[in-house]
Write a protein that holds these residues in place. Sequence first.
Motif, PDB file in Angstrom:
ATOM      1  N   ASN A 153       0.642  -1.125  -0.012  1.00 57.30           N
ATOM      2  CA  ASN A 153       0.088  -0.114   0.465  1.00 57.30           C
ATOM      3  C   ASN A 153       0.997   1.139  -0.026  1.00 57.30           C
ATOM      4  O   ASN A 153       0.687   2.689  -0.326  1.00 57.30           O
ATOM      5  CB  ASN A 153      -1.194   0.011   0.745  1.00 57.30           C
ATOM      6  CG  ASN A 153      -2.366  -1.276   0.986  1.00 57.30           C
ATOM      7  OD1 ASN A 153      -2.506  -1.425  -0.113  1.00 57.30           O
ATOM      8  ND2 ASN A 153      -3.215  -1.461   2.218  1.00 57.30           N
ATOM      9  N   GLY A 154       1.974   1.184   0.668  1.00 51.70           N
ATOM     10  CA  GLY A 154       3.114   2.269   0.766  1.00 51.70           C
ATOM     11  C   GLY A 154       3.385   2.803  -0.605  1.00 51.70           C
ATOM     12  O   GLY A 154       3.435   3.994  -1.095  1.00 51.70           O
ATOM     13  N   ALA A 155       3.882   1.855  -1.604  1.00 49.92           N
ATOM     14  CA  ALA A 155       4.499   1.698  -2.814  1.00 49.92           C
ATOM     15  C   ALA A 155       3.427   2.617  -3.827  1.00 49.92           C
ATOM     16  O   ALA A 155       3.521   3.309  -4.136  1.00 49.92           O
ATOM     17  CB  ALA A 155       4.756   0.052  -3.173  1.00 49.92           C
ATOM     18  N   LEU A 156       1.730   1.538  -3.247  1.00 47.11           N
ATOM     19  CA  LEU A 156       1.523   2.013  -4.230  1.00 47.11           C
ATOM     20  C   LEU A 156       1.115   3.698  -3.990  1.00 47.11           C
ATOM     21  O   LEU A 156       0.224   4.263  -4.971  1.00 47.11           O
ATOM     22  CB  LEU A 156      -0.346   1.446  -4.028  1.00 47.11           C
ATOM     23  CG  LEU A 156      -0.195   0.145  -4.514  1.00 47.11           C
ATOM     24  CD1 LEU A 156      -1.227  -0.213  -4.273  1.00 47.11           C
ATOM     25  CD2 LEU A 156      -0.328  -0.310  -6.016  1.00 47.11           C
ATOM     26  N   GLU A 157       0.626   4.340  -2.670  1.00 50.23           N
ATOM     27  CA  GLU A 157       1.023   5.919  -2.385  1.00 50.23           C
ATOM     28  C   GLU A 157       1.423   6.597  -2.796  1.00 50.23           C
ATOM     29  O   GLU A 157       1.133   7.713  -3.777  1.00 50.23           O
ATOM     30  CB  GLU A 157       0.836   5.419  -0.971  1.00 50.23           C
ATOM     31  CG  GLU A 157      -0.675   4.771  -0.291  1.00 50.23           C
ATOM     32  CD  GLU A 157      -0.498   4.660   1.635  1.00 50.23           C
ATOM     33  OE1 GLU A 157      -0.032   6.026   2.047  1.00 50.23           O
ATOM     34  OE2 GLU A 157      -1.191   4.285   2.127  1.00 50.23           O
ATOM     35  N   ARG A 158       2.181   6.129  -3.063  1.00 56.50           N
ATOM     36  CA  ARG A 158       4.014   7.548  -3.605  1.00 56.50           C
ATOM     37  C   ARG A 158       4.177   6.584  -5.126  1.00 56.50           C
ATOM     38  O   ARG A 158       3.617   7.959  -5.692  1.00 56.50           O
ATOM     39  CB  ARG A 158       5.204   6.823  -3.293  1.00 56.50           C
ATOM     40  CG  ARG A 158       5.487   6.773  -1.521  1.00 56.50           C
ATOM     41  CD  ARG A 158       5.976   6.369  -1.338  1.00 56.50           C
ATOM     42  NE  ARG A 158       6.598   6.997   0.360  1.00 56.50           N
ATOM     43  CZ  ARG A 158       5.672   6.297   1.362  1.00 56.50           C
ATOM     44  NH1 ARG A 158       4.703   5.009   1.110  1.00 56.50           N
ATOM     45  NH2 ARG A 158       6.076   6.910   2.616  1.00 56.50           N
ATOM     46  N   GLY A 159       4.060   6.053  -5.698  1.00 53.98           N
ATOM     47  CA  GLY A 159       3.833   6.016  -7.047  1.00 53.98           C
ATOM     48  C   GLY A 159       2.267   6.436  -7.945  1.00 53.98           C
ATOM     49  O   GLY A 159       2.476   5.847  -9.257  1.00 53.98           O
ATOM     50  N   PHE A 160       1.325   5.854  -7.136  1.00 54.81           N
ATOM     51  CA  PHE A 160      -0.240   5.500  -8.258  1.00 54.81           C
ATOM     52  C   PHE A 160      -1.332   6.014  -7.357  1.00 54.81           C
ATOM     53  O   PHE A 160      -2.116   5.863  -7.806  1.00 54.81           O
ATOM     54  CB  PHE A 160      -0.208   4.389  -8.529  1.00 54.81           C
ATOM     55  CG  PHE A 160       0.957   2.877  -8.477  1.00 54.81           C
ATOM     56  CD1 PHE A 160       0.917   3.368 -10.250  1.00 54.81           C
ATOM     57  CD2 PHE A 160       1.775   2.932  -8.050  1.00 54.81           C
ATOM     58  CE1 PHE A 160       1.923   2.191 -10.942  1.00 54.81           C
ATOM     59  CE2 PHE A 160       2.591   1.734  -8.801  1.00 54.81           C
ATOM     60  CZ  PHE A 160       3.160   1.324  -9.812  1.00 54.81           C
ATOM     61  N   ALA A 161      -1.220   7.257  -7.196  1.00 55.47           N
ATOM     62  CA  ALA A 161      -2.112   8.044  -6.190  1.00 55.47           C
ATOM     63  C   ALA A 161      -3.210   8.301  -7.141  1.00 55.47           C
ATOM     64  O   ALA A 161      -4.426   8.752  -6.794  1.00 55.47           O
ATOM     65  CB  ALA A 161      -1.695   9.226  -5.385  1.00 55.47           C
TER      66      ALA A 161
END
Length: 182
Positions: A128-136
Motif C-alpha cells: 500500500n505504501g508503494a501504491l500511495e507513492r507511485g500511483f496516487a
Amino acid sequence: MSEQVRAAAIAAVEAAVKEAELEVERSSPESFVVALPGRRKLKTMVVISVGEHSLLVKTFFCRRPDENDAEFYRWLLQKNDAMYGMAFTADEVGDVYIAGRLPLAGITPEEVDRLLGCVLSYSDDNFNGALERGFATSIRKEWDWRHRRGHSLRNLEAFRHLVEEDTEAAAAEDREAPPARG
C-alpha cells in the motif's frame, strides 16, 4: 557445489512448502512457484529456483510507478537496509521485484520457511505504501469512477485518506477564495 548439497536444498524447499501447506507448482525438479496468501496484496507468487551454487527467491512486487518515481524508488531502497536475505530490485523498464540469492549450504526447511515469511511480509507490508507513492492519481481516479457508478470501494478502503485529503484541500481552498462578484 556437490549434487548432494543441491539435492538437500531441493528437499528442504519441498519439506517447507509441504509443512506450510502452500500451493506450489513445479516446472522442473529444481524450480518451484509458491503462492503465498496476503492481506494487502491478495496473493504473492514466489519463484524459488535451486541452482548449482545458490537458491534464488524472486517475486513480482508491482509495475513501474506512474508518478513520483524518485520518491517511490528511494522509499523502496531505504527498506532494503532492514530486509533479510533479499532486496527490492527493478528491471529494465522499472517494474519492481523482491529478490534474493543465498548459498545452497545454508538452505534448510526452516530457512526456506523464514525466507517465504520474509518475502510475504516485505511484499504485503509495503504494497500500500508503494501504491500511495507511485500511483496516487490512478487510485483517486479509480475511486472517483467507482463512486460515481455505485461500484464497491471495498478494496480501495486502505486509500480513503488520499481521497479525503483532496476533499479537505478543496474545501480549504473554497474557504480562502474571495467571494464571487456578481
